[in-house]
Design an enzyme around this catalytic site. Structure first.
Site, PDB file in Angstrom:
ATOM      1  N   SER A  97      -3.879  -0.736  -2.584  1.00 61.01           N
ATOM      2  CA  SER A  97      -4.615  -1.642  -3.460  1.00 61.01           C
ATOM      3  C   SER A  97      -5.406  -2.637  -2.614  1.00 61.01           C
ATOM      4  O   SER A  97      -6.235  -2.231  -1.808  1.00 61.01           O
ATOM      5  CB  SER A  97      -3.637  -2.314  -4.425  1.00 61.01           C
ATOM      6  OG  SER A  97      -4.307  -2.932  -5.493  1.00 61.01           O
ATOM      7  N   HIS A 231      -0.595   2.650 -11.120  1.00 61.60           N
ATOM      8  CA  HIS A 231      -1.060   1.949  -9.921  1.00 61.60           C
ATOM      9  C   HIS A 231       0.020   1.883  -8.846  1.00 61.60           C
ATOM     10  O   HIS A 231      -0.272   1.949  -7.657  1.00 61.60           O
ATOM     11  CB  HIS A 231      -1.512   0.540 -10.301  1.00 61.60           C
ATOM     12  CG  HIS A 231      -2.258  -0.159  -9.211  1.00 61.60           C
ATOM     13  ND1 HIS A 231      -3.429   0.333  -8.679  1.00 61.60           N
ATOM     14  CD2 HIS A 231      -1.986  -1.308  -8.546  1.00 61.60           C
ATOM     15  CE1 HIS A 231      -3.864  -0.493  -7.736  1.00 61.60           C
ATOM     16  NE2 HIS A 231      -3.000  -1.490  -7.632  1.00 61.60           N
TER      17      HIS A 231
END
Length: 253
Positions: A97, A231
């Site tokens: 990320s 995610h």
């Protein structure tokens, strides 16, 4: 008398000694609001494969007294300086990320003029630069920030119900989101090292097509792998992720 920690002791967390038969180091860069300890399970699993050095950004855990750095460029500059102070080893950078963004900028700085031996970049859960998905979390109130963290499922909900914990972690979360949401890619030549990209197939932050766009940022080999999950597929698919990382470490040698 308390010894003052060195820069690499502040920034890097060696959970295991480096394997005697490998001079390869995997440097791990956390997500926004994350810390070095997030990578402890991966460090344990890869202890016999490579030296694993998760990065500890300022403003969290044992560095919580320090103000967070609110610029990806500043983070990258500091981390390159720290890596240059270590004994020379072959490096692979792995970022998840926000960490993928920081790792990419570290890789660019290394290739622009450092003597460090960079063997590859592994980017996870992040759109390729210059694609931006500005969620504007930095402008949200605390409740909305916590809601965004819950949506991505990256933090134990029990911690997010503890007001003391929230007060402790919120400055780092806000600083990180300011850094990553204000990041702007500066055009330049593609990396020379190979790039591997990992992504969850149900990630609300990055589509498979956006992950594929990392291909334009390397003149070397490129590989994209998708895993079931969102995610934070890394926690859900730990064994498969460990195998993928081990494959990349062997390939980047």
């Amino acid at each position: 008398m308390t010894n003052t920690p060195t820069a690499h002791e502040l920034w890097l967390r060696p959970y295991h000694p480096a394997p005697q038969d490998s001079d390869l180091t995997l440097v791990c860069f956390p997500h926004a609001g994350g810390s070095a300890s997030y990578f402890r399970p991966l460090a344990d699993a890869l202890a016999d494969t490579a030296e694993v050095l998760p990065v500890q950004y300022p403003g969290r855990q044992d560095r919580r007294a320090e103000p967070p750095l609110t610029s990806v460029a500043r983070l990258a500059d500091e981390i390159v300086t720290v890596l240059e102070s270590l004994p020379r080893r072959r490096l692979v950078l792995f970022g998840h990320s926000m960490g993928a963004c920081v790792a990419f900028e570290v890789a660019r700085r290394i290739e622009r003029g450092s003597s460090l031996d960079l063997r590859g970049l592994i980017a996870s859960g992040r759109t390729a630069p210059p694609t931006l998905r500005d969620t504007k979390v930095r402008f949200m109130d605390d409740d909305a920030v916590i809601g965004e963290i819950r949506r991505l499922n990256g933090t134990d909900d029990r911690l997010l119900l503890d007001d003391d914990v929230i007060r402790m972690i919120m400055p780092a979360i806000r600083g990180d989101y300011l850094a990553v949401e204000s990041y702007r890619y500066e055009p330049g030549p593609p990396l020379r090292c190979p790039v591997s990209v990992l992504v969850g197939d149900d990630d609300p932050q990055v589509t498979l097509a956006e992950a594929e766009e990392w291909r334009a940022h390397t003149a070397g080999d490129f590989r994209l792998r998708a895993f079931p999950g969102g995610h934070f597929y890394l926690a859900e698919q730990k064994d498969r992720v460990v195998r993928a990382l081990a494959e990349d470490l062997a390939r980047f040698r």
